[in-house]
Motif scaffolding. Structure first.
Motif, mmCIF file in Angstrom:
data_model
loop_
_atom_site.group_PDB
_atom_site.id
_atom_site.type_symbol
_atom_site.label_atom_id
_atom_site.label_comp_id
_atom_site.label_asym_id
_atom_site.label_seq_id
_atom_site.Cartn_x
_atom_site.Cartn_y
_atom_site.Cartn_z
ATOM 1 N N SER A 174 0.840 -1.191 0.000
ATOM 2 C CA SER A 174 0.000 0.000 0.000
ATOM 3 C C SER A 174 0.879 1.246 0.000
ATOM 4 N N SER A 175 0.238 2.383 -0.214
ATOM 5 C CA SER A 175 0.966 3.649 -0.159
ATOM 6 C C SER A 175 1.483 3.907 1.254
ATOM 7 N N GLU A 176 0.721 3.470 2.262
ATOM 8 C CA GLU A 176 1.165 3.647 3.649
ATOM 9 C C GLU A 176 2.492 2.927 3.885
ATOM 10 N N GLU A 177 2.604 1.705 3.354
ATOM 11 C CA GLU A 177 3.846 0.952 3.514
ATOM 12 C C GLU A 177 4.990 1.619 2.753
ATOM 13 N N PHE A 178 4.677 2.179 1.605
ATOM 14 C CA PHE A 178 5.676 2.906 0.810
ATOM 15 C C PHE A 178 6.275 4.049 1.633
ATOM 16 N N PHE A 179 5.417 4.847 2.252
ATOM 17 C CA PHE A 179 5.896 5.994 3.020
ATOM 18 C C PHE A 179 6.559 5.567 4.322
ATOM 19 N N LYS A 180 6.132 4.464 4.899
ATOM 20 C CA LYS A 180 6.808 3.951 6.082
ATOM 21 C C LYS A 180 8.248 3.581 5.747
ATOM 22 N N TYR A 181 8.440 3.010 4.572
ATOM 23 C CA TYR A 181 9.788 2.633 4.146
ATOM 24 C C TYR A 181 10.667 3.876 4.006
ATOM 25 N N LEU A 182 10.135 4.899 3.334
ATOM 26 C CA LEU A 182 10.908 6.139 3.176
ATOM 27 C C LEU A 182 11.229 6.753 4.534
ATOM 28 N N HIS A 183 10.252 6.748 5.426
ATOM 29 C CA HIS A 183 10.463 7.343 6.747
ATOM 30 C C HIS A 183 11.531 6.570 7.535
ATOM 31 N N TYR A 184 11.483 5.253 7.446
ATOM 32 C CA TYR A 184 12.428 4.423 8.195
ATOM 33 C C TYR A 184 13.862 4.646 7.711
ATOM 34 N N HIS A 185 14.017 4.855 6.405
ATOM 35 C CA HIS A 185 15.369 4.991 5.830
ATOM 36 C C HIS A 185 15.755 6.446 5.566
ATOM 37 N N GLU A 186 14.965 7.399 6.082
ATOM 38 C CA GLU A 186 15.216 8.799 5.734
ATOM 39 C C GLU A 186 16.551 9.325 6.262
ATOM 40 N N ASN A 187 17.088 8.682 7.304
ATOM 41 C CA ASN A 187 18.354 9.154 7.865
ATOM 42 C C ASN A 187 19.506 8.184 7.633
ATOM 43 N N ASP A 188 19.345 7.273 6.681
ATOM 44 C CA ASP A 188 20.428 6.340 6.359
ATOM 45 C C ASP A 188 21.661 7.116 5.910
ATOM 46 N N THR A 189 22.809 6.654 6.375
ATOM 47 C CA THR A 189 24.051 7.333 5.988
ATOM 48 C C THR A 189 24.708 6.682 4.769
ATOM 49 N N GLN A 190 24.311 5.438 4.449
ATOM 50 C CA GLN A 190 24.899 4.812 3.266
ATOM 51 C C GLN A 190 24.415 5.524 2.007
ATOM 52 N N GLU A 191 25.256 5.494 0.970
ATOM 53 C CA GLU A 191 24.964 6.305 -0.206
ATOM 54 C C GLU A 191 23.709 5.830 -0.938
ATOM 55 N N ILE A 192 23.587 4.521 -1.137
ATOM 56 C CA ILE A 192 22.443 4.003 -1.907
ATOM 57 C C ILE A 192 21.743 2.904 -1.112
ATOM 58 N N THR A 193 20.439 3.050 -0.925
ATOM 59 C CA THR A 193 19.598 2.037 -0.301
ATOM 60 C C THR A 193 18.592 1.565 -1.338
ATOM 61 N N ILE A 194 18.552 0.262 -1.555
ATOM 62 C CA ILE A 194 17.636 -0.293 -2.562
ATOM 63 C C ILE A 194 16.533 -1.076 -1.861
#
Length: 622
Positions: free
Chosen positions: A335-355
């Protein structure tokens, strides 16, 4: 011949179409349907005007009566089509829910529309022209009005029944549009000389444009990109209508905090400019540092992301880096909710690329499940307290216990703390859990059952998040007074691994509660940043040697010497020591020989429910 109202309406809709087409807009399903509706309204108004002119020229001139009949029928067929498209505009989004057979409704109304158009073609139509009263009538016109009324009534009913599924703004806009058009249709049906339907249609289109379909509402004024709100609407639309997509986000990571406003704004504008060069795909500004672009296929997304990355890598002299989140296939999210949860969870990742892949999405789902489990357990009162007794070496009986939180699942399974405590600490639910456990401990102590069999106090874990909470000392004392407890029956455990930034707040609240008679223990000693400053400034009475520290005593000679030295120092400071994780007689004897005052571990008992704990005290303390 009075066509002033229709001409004004045509002008209004024409201007609206020009504005709508010139604006940068998202490719949303509702926008497409609105485009169909507004263009149909425009063409319908044209034929409304042409039909009035044709009727006048036929009655007072030599214009072909057959041509006039054809024009009049085209007009009322367009009017019916406008009613049908309006129904589609309203129903498509609102009936796209589980349990609603949207296709069934669509088929029924499609047949109503098709049959109505056929009847309009075959049934007779007449016209009249008397001074300013110019209109058509007959069986063909009557069918058109009735079918339009059916579509409008269906739209009103859907809007009313689906009120809770839309915003108040949308609800009012739809009802205003529908009621205005319906009222105009009724008036014109009863008084054919009053040609109000065309004006009502134009008025409705203006309302929908201003309130719901104005593209500029989704444009960020500074960068010209779409806003974060637009991204939310766009992604929800994609999932609602099962339209797969790919996307990537780019986030600026400033390598120093010494970034002035002009430099930051310049970086934002440079990224916005680069994103607009990528192509026609929509680009969004999520916040001051994060941007997103959505694509229809993975290959183009990868290609464009690499273009942005290479462009960024070619820039030198700017104290900033970038991090990217790639979502090759939107179908991995439910769902779109899960999509945004993913972005929120990884919003502060320090690695250059998260797939985004199946494994990382699975972790997000587990987190969501655990968070919801905690919420439900709190709501259903399935949060329970288990007690692990402490053996008092001097008195040779069990005089204390640690209160430990457990959650009972809906199937009766006791959920281990390792499955939910980390998540609760991360999302702040630990505050509610801690307060619930504390109240239940107070309720248990108020019964006096534990004290009857030698229980002197209960230790309750306190997280750093709880002691960062607004006035935590207040809630502790409120429960103690509510249950009329001796404050000395409560011992609060503070973890040694608390962040240094929270220490000042914790010490302040510890001081308040110590003055009230509550005692404190320093928990998990040996796992964090052990230093003398901690013991000097933290007014604790007990020190708890962590299980890993205690076990190390039997596995490593260096740890043995350190532990003995620390024990001697604690005793010199008049502190009591609790040794956790004791599992064998050998370990018990070693801790007793070292002078440890309290022993906790599976050698005596694992954590047990309240009723079993009472029985344990009764059996072992006599």
């Amino acid at each position: 011949m009075n066509i002033v109202l229709q001409c004004c309406s045509l002008f209004i809709v024409g201007v609206l179409i020009i504005m709508f087409l010139r604006e940068k807009k998202l490719d949303l399903v509702d926008r497409r349907l609105f485009t169909h509706a507004v263009f149909t309204c425009f063409v319908c108004l044209i034929f409304d005007i042409i039909s009035v002119i044709a009727i006048n020229r036929t009655v007072y001139g030599s214009f072909s009566p057959v041509a006039t009949v054809i024009i009049c029928k085209i007009y009322i067929m367009l009017l019916t089509a406008q009613g049908y498209l309006s129904y589609i505009y309203v129903s498509t989004g609102l009936l796209t829910v589980e349990g609603v057979n949207r296709s069934k409704f669509r088929i029924i109304f499609r047949w109503v529309f098709a049959i109505g158009e056929i009847l309009i073609l075959v049934l007779p139509i007449y016209y009249t022209c008397d001074d300013d009263a110019v209109y058509s009538y007959g069986a063909s016109t009557a069918v058109a009005y009735r079918i339009c009324a059916v579509f409008l009534l269906a739209s009103v009913i859907i809007s009313l029944t689906c009120k809770k599924r839309m915003s108040r703004r949308k609800y009012i806009a739809l009802l205003t549009w529908q009621s205005t058009w319906l009222l105009a249709a009724v008036i014109q049906f009863l008084n054919p000389e009053l040609l109000l339907v065309g004006f009502a249609s134009a008025f409705g289109m203006v309302i929908l444009y201003i309130q719901l379909e104005n593209p500029s509402a989704y444009i960020d004024a500074y960068t010209g990109l779409f806003t974060n709100e637009a991204l939310a609407v766009y992604i929800r639309d994609k999932y609602k209508y099962n339209m797969p997509f790919s996307a990537f986000t780019a986030r600026i990571i400033y390598l120093t905090s010494d970034i002035d406003f002009d430099m930051e704004q310049n970086a934002v504008l440079r990224i916005a400019g680069a994103l607009t060069e990528l192509g026609s795909e929509p680009a969004f500004r999520i916040d001051d540092k994060t941007f997103c672009v959505v694509y229809d296929d993975k290959e183009r997304m990868n290609e464009r992301m690499l273009f942005i990355k290479n462009r960024k890598d070619s820039v030198t002299g700017v104290p900033a880096d970038a991090a990217y989140i790639l979502i090759p296939d939107s179908s991995i999210f439910s769902s779109s909710e899960e999509f945004f949860k993913y972005l929120h969870y990884h919003e502060n990742d320090t690695q250059e690329i998260t797939i985004a892949d199946e494994e990382s999405v699975r972790q997000i789902r587990e987190r969501s499940y655990v968070s919801q489990m905690i919420t439900d357990a709190l709501a259903d009162d399935r949060v329970e307290v288990f007690y692990q007794p402490f053996y008092n070496v001097k008195e040779k009986k069990f005089t204390a216990a640690e209160a430990l939180v457990r959650i009972k699942d809906t199937d009766g399974r006791i959920v281990p703390p390792a499955e939910f405590i980390p998540m609760a600490e991360e999302n702040g639910q630990i505050i509610q859990l801690g307060m619930r456990i504390f109240e239940k401990v107070c309720r248990f102590l108020a019964t006096g059952e534990g004290q009857k069999y030698g229980l002197e106090y209960v230790e309750v874990n306190v997280s750093a998040a709880q002691f960062d909470y607004d006035n935590p000392a207040k809630f502790v004392m409120e429960y103690i007074k509510k249950y009329n407890l001796n404050p000395g029956w409560i011992n609060l455990e503070i973890t040694e691994t608390v962040q240094l930034g929270s220490k000042k707040s914790i010490i302040m609240n510890v001081d308040k509660l110590t003055k009230e008679g509550v005692t404190f223990s320093l928990d998990d000693f040996g796992t964090g940043r052990s230093n003398l400053d901690y013991f000097v400034n933290m007014p604790v009475q007990n020190i708890k040697f962590d299980r890993s520290f205690t076990q190390g005593y039997f596995q490593n000679e260096k740890v043995k010497y350190v532990l003995k030295g620390m024990a001697d120092m604690m005793h010199e400071m008049n502190m009591m020591i609790v040794s956790e994780g004791i599992e064998t007689k050998e370990q018990l004897d070693a801790m007793i020989d070292m002078g440890i005052e309290y022993i906790q571990g599976f050698y005596f008992s694992k954590p047990i429910p309240e009723s079993d704990f009472i029985e344990y005290l009764k059996s072992n303390n006599g």
